[in-house]
Design a protein around this motif. Structure first.
Motif, PDB file in Angstrom:
ATOM      1  N   ARG A  44      31.139  24.373   7.959  1.00 47.77           N
ATOM      2  CA  ARG A  44      31.553  24.236   6.563  1.00 47.77           C
ATOM      3  C   ARG A  44      30.562  24.898   5.627  1.00 47.77           C
ATOM      4  NH1 ARG A  44      33.440  18.206   5.392  1.00 47.77           N
ATOM      5  NH2 ARG A  44      33.492  19.116   3.312  1.00 47.77           N
ATOM      6  N   ALA A  45      31.090  25.360   4.511  1.00 52.51           N
ATOM      7  CA  ALA A  45      30.280  25.882   3.405  1.00 52.51           C
ATOM      8  C   ALA A  45      31.088  25.633   2.137  1.00 52.51           C
ATOM      9  CB  ALA A  45      29.976  27.357   3.590  1.00 52.51           C
ATOM     10  N   ASP A  46      31.031  24.390   1.669  1.00 51.88           N
ATOM     11  CA  ASP A  46      31.797  24.021   0.483  1.00 51.88           C
ATOM     12  C   ASP A  46      30.936  23.143  -0.416  1.00 51.88           C
ATOM     13  OD1 ASP A  46      31.985  21.338   1.549  1.00 51.88           O
ATOM     14  OD2 ASP A  46      33.763  21.934   2.684  1.00 51.88           O
ATOM     15  N   ASP A  47      31.561  22.525  -1.411  1.00 54.54           N
ATOM     16  CA  ASP A  47      30.782  21.730  -2.365  1.00 54.54           C
ATOM     17  C   ASP A  47      30.294  20.400  -1.792  1.00 54.54           C
ATOM     18  OD1 ASP A  47      33.406  20.794  -2.294  1.00 54.54           O
ATOM     19  OD2 ASP A  47      33.417  20.203  -4.393  1.00 54.54           O
ATOM     20  N   ARG A  48      30.775  20.002  -0.629  1.00 54.47           N
ATOM     21  CA  ARG A  48      30.338  18.741  -0.012  1.00 54.47           C
ATOM     22  C   ARG A  48      29.331  18.956   1.108  1.00 54.47           C
ATOM     23  NH1 ARG A  48      35.059  15.518   1.909  1.00 54.47           N
ATOM     24  NH2 ARG A  48      33.449  13.965   2.219  1.00 54.47           N
ATOM     25  N   ILE A  49      29.573  19.954   1.960  1.00 54.22           N
ATOM     26  CA  ILE A  49      28.694  20.233   3.102  1.00 54.22           C
ATOM     27  C   ILE A  49      28.503  21.743   3.196  1.00 54.22           C
ATOM     28  CG2 ILE A  49      28.421  20.110   5.603  1.00 54.22           C
ATOM     29  CD1 ILE A  49      30.132  17.581   5.576  1.00 54.22           C
ATOM     30  N   ASP A  50      27.260  22.154   3.358  1.00 55.55           N
ATOM     31  CA  ASP A  50      26.957  23.577   3.480  1.00 55.55           C
ATOM     32  C   ASP A  50      26.085  23.791   4.716  1.00 55.55           C
ATOM     33  OD1 ASP A  50      26.384  26.250   3.229  1.00 55.55           O
ATOM     34  OD2 ASP A  50      25.710  26.115   1.145  1.00 55.55           O
TER      35      ASP A  50
END
Length: 112
Positions: free
Chosen positions: A17-23
């Motif tokens: 993941r690479a989003d606003d919650r988990i990167d």
């Protein structure tokens, strides 16, 4: 195919993941992977069923400590690969065992 989450005992396996919650990009960089399109490419590979990948994570923080991949071949075999950040080899070992069972049982692949 949609990414499949797997419980590997003390470790939790999920899609990168690479989003606003988990990167996962900082953990990937710690593993030597700095390609900015890497996470998106892995997601596309799930979609077209050319490679299945999992981030091996610490379950309470979701921190990525290793990555495991399965690359299927047309003949029904598959390559199982993985890497771990320094000190997290036990997480990789646990994940590899679990992903092997998943690939053979759920996907019908023979790991070569």
């Amino acid at each position: 195919m949609e990414p499949i989450e797997i419980n590997a005992g003390s470790w939790y396996l999920r899609a990168l993941r690479a989003d606003d919650r988990i990167d996962d990009r900082p953990a990937l960089a710690a593993g030597g992977i700095t390609d900015p399109g890497y996470v998106a490419r892995r997601a596309a590979e799930w979609d077209n069923e050319t490679h299945y990948s999992w981030a091996v994570c610490e379950p309470t923080t979701a921190e990525m400590v290793a990555e495991i991949g399965v690359t299927p071949a047309p003949d029904g075999t598959a390559a199982l690969t993985g890497w771990a950040r320094e000190g997290f080899e036990p997480a990789l070992d646990a994940g590899l065992t679990t992903v092997r069972r998943f690939a053979e049982g759920a996907l019908g692949l023979r790991i070569g």
